[in-house]
Design a protein around this motif. Structure first.
Motif, short mmCIF file in Angstrom:
data_model
loop_
_atom_site.label_atom_id
_atom_site.label_comp_id
_atom_site.label_asym_id
_atom_site.label_seq_id
_atom_site.Cartn_x
_atom_site.Cartn_y
_atom_site.Cartn_z
N SER A 116 0.85 -1.21 0.00
CA SER A 116 0.00 0.00 0.00
C SER A 116 0.88 1.25 0.00
O SER A 116 2.10 1.18 0.27
CB SER A 116 -0.87 0.00 1.25
OG SER A 116 -0.05 0.22 2.39
N GLY A 117 0.26 2.39 -0.29
CA GLY A 117 1.00 3.65 -0.33
C GLY A 117 1.71 3.96 0.98
O GLY A 117 2.88 4.36 1.00
N GLY A 118 1.00 3.75 2.09
CA GLY A 118 1.59 4.03 3.40
C GLY A 118 2.76 3.12 3.70
O GLY A 118 3.79 3.56 4.24
N THR A 119 2.61 1.83 3.35
CA THR A 119 3.69 0.88 3.62
C THR A 119 4.91 1.22 2.76
O THR A 119 6.06 1.11 3.21
CB THR A 119 3.21 -0.56 3.33
OG1 THR A 119 2.00 -0.79 4.04
CG2 THR A 119 4.24 -1.58 3.76
N ARG A 120 4.66 1.65 1.53
CA ARG A 120 5.78 2.04 0.66
C ARG A 120 6.52 3.24 1.26
O ARG A 120 7.74 3.33 1.20
CB ARG A 120 5.26 2.40 -0.74
CG ARG A 120 4.78 1.18 -1.53
CD ARG A 120 3.96 1.60 -2.72
NE ARG A 120 4.74 2.30 -3.70
CZ ARG A 120 5.42 1.71 -4.68
NH1 ARG A 120 5.40 0.39 -4.78
NH2 ARG A 120 6.11 2.40 -5.55
#
Lengths: 265, 259
Positions: A129-133
């Motif tokens: 996900s964007g946050g994990t990236r």
């Protein structure tokens, strides 16, 4: 010590940075703020030699950052938009960076644990996900334990727990004498983290000082309102003097000295 | 350069385009063998395919990959590594993979159907060398176009235009000039103009080895007459320049580029 000396950058006809001169001493956490397009990201990219200025230089303990790539061993960088070789996992990217840096990731486990990335480390980055990236991007900057951290909106997109942990980490790094420079739009970050706020607008410095000074000068206790006042002042100055280069040129030579008030322009 | 090269090789391997390119060349080679009368004729036919397909494919894939690699350039260039090493990894990786695909697609049928005479084997070797040289030339041009452009589609448009010009239009202009000015002695200028085009230089390199230079038309025959046994070396020189100059320009553009 990171020094920015007379830095100017133009993209096509657009002047993005105007003879900026700044100094980032060790053990201080500086937050760059300003409206969109103010030049924050360009300045951060100049610090890691991703963007090459037309004039001026970035010095790391007196050595030009662009002169020797080995100087970047001392810098950890988090980009605004985390982009990776998508087919790789975070673990493989760590291996790649270790090979490029010719050094082991000395704080790997500690950083991954802090940011809660252990379970994601072997998944392809394209599936994250964007946050994990964004967390992976921060982790890649931190695991090699660099003495200078340059971060472009590092907590944007992070869940509150991860953002808090990252901010705690940055505070601790500052406590260990590291230089932390980050760009942010989040007022909470200014409140919680900054030793120093540098307000950029039109590629020039319009305020350089602590949050308390900004409050005192603007007469606003709310930091968001104080920043908005800066923007209004800048717009009013530009309208009063339609030749836009004049106020900007003045600003770059006298960028809101700490002793001056906000009405200095 | 090695970590970057590994990354590029892995990326290209997963993209499947180099495999498709190799399989296309393999199928074409097989078909030309099936319909050709002998090895030399197959080499001559494969040459026509090579000078059209190799520049186009290398430019298209090279420009496209250049933009893919740019997305993660921020991460890589923020590390203590020279930009030249990242650039070299991209160039070597791209040209290595496409050269291997070319050698696989064109060379494999010769292996399992037999090389035939010594002359045919030599002609095949020169054809493979010409294909690899074209890959090196157009790989450098692809990185130059990709590095100097901000957007993928315009860059691809320029790449296809360049391929069309060098593979088709340039020869048409030369042919029109030779026909229109047939009353004048234009052998030397036409020869020089042909050698300025890497596609023609590669074509001449192979055809001179096939010993059918007279059949290559004007420039081939004139070249054989002028340079005799050294004609191939003369054709190699512009190809070497076509590798060196665009590669140097692409390297310079990469050094100056903002990421």
């Amino acid at each position: 010590m990171v020094e920015v000396v007379g830095l100017s950058k133009r993209f096509g006809r657009r002047q993005v940075l105007r003879e900026l001169t700044l100094c980032f001493p060790p053990g201080r956490l500086t937050v760059l703020v300003g409206p969109n397009g103010a030049g924050k990201t360009t300045l951060l990219k100049c610090l890691v030699d991703l963007v090459r200025p037309q004039q001026g230089s970035v010095l790391l303990d007196g050595l030009a950052v662009g002169s020797d790539p080995r100087l970047r061993r001392r810098i950890g960088y988090v980009s605004q938009l985390p982009r990776f070789p998508e087919q790789l996992s975070a673990a493989q990217v760590i291996e790649l960076l270790a090979a490029l840096r010719a050094s082991a990731p000395v704080r790997r486990d500690e950083v991954l644990d802090t940011l809660g990335l252990e379970s994601e480390i072997h998944r392809p980055l394209s599936q994250l996900s964007g946050g994990t990236r964004k967390k992976v991007s921060a982790a890649l900057a931190l695991i090699f334990d660099p003495e200078i951290l340059v971060m472009d909106e590092p907590t944007a997109g992070l869940d509150p727990r991860s953002a808090l942990r990252l901010k705690d980490w940055l505070r601790a790094e500052r406590g260990h004498g590291k230089t932390v420079i980050l760009a942010s739009h989040l007022v909470s970050e200014l409140e919680e983290l900054s030793d120093r706020i540098v307000f950029l607008m039109d590629g020039a410095v319009w305020f350089d000082g602590a949050a308390a000074e900004l409050r005192a000068r603007s007469g606003e206790q709310n930091l968001e309102r104080a920043l908005a006042r800066l923007v209004e002042e800048r717009i009013a100055a530009a309208l009063a003097e339609p030749s836009t280069t004049a106020p900007i040129a003045a600003a770059k030579t006298a960028p809101w000295p700490r002793s001056a008030g906000m009405a200095g322009r | 350069m090695i970590p970057m090269l590994q990354l590029v090789l892995r990326d290209l391997w997963r993209s499947r385009w180099p495999a498709a390119y190799g399989l296309f060349l393999l199928a074409t080679s097989e078909a030309l063998f099936a319909f050709g009368e002998n090895r030399a004729q197959a080499v001559a036919s494969l040459l026509t395919v090579t000078v059209l397909v190799v520049p186009t494919m290398t430019l298209a894939l090279g420009v496209s990959q250049c933009f893919d690699w740019r997305y993660c350039a921020e991460l890589l260039l923020a590390q203590p590594v020279r930009r030249g090493a990242i650039f070299a990894g991209q160039y070597v990786g791209l040209t290595l993979v496409l050269s291997l695909s070319f050698v696989f697609g064109v060379g494999l049928p010769f292996l399992w159907m037999g090389l035939g005479s010594r002359a045919a084997a030599q002609a095949l070797a020169v054809l493979l060398a010409a294909g690899i040289l074209l890959t090196l030339v157009f790989g450098a041009l692809a990185l130059l176009l990709g590095t100097a452009s901000e957007q993928r589609l315009p860059a691809l448009g320029r790449a296809f235009s360049l391929a069309l010009f060098l593979c088709v239009v340039y020869d048409g202009i030369l042919l029109a000039a030779a026909t229109g000015l047939a009353d004048y002695r234009l052998e030397k200028p036409l020869l020089a103009l042909a050698l300025l085009n890497p596609v023609d230089a590669a074509r001449l390199l192979v055809l001179l080895k096939l010993d059918v230079a007279a059949l290559t038309g004007y420039t081939g025959a004139v070249m054989q007459q002028f340079f005799g046994a050294g004609a191939q070396s003369v054709a190699l020189l512009p190809l070497a320049l076509w590798v060196a100059v665009p590669a140097a320009l692409a390297y310079r553009a990469y050094q100056r580029r903002d990421f």
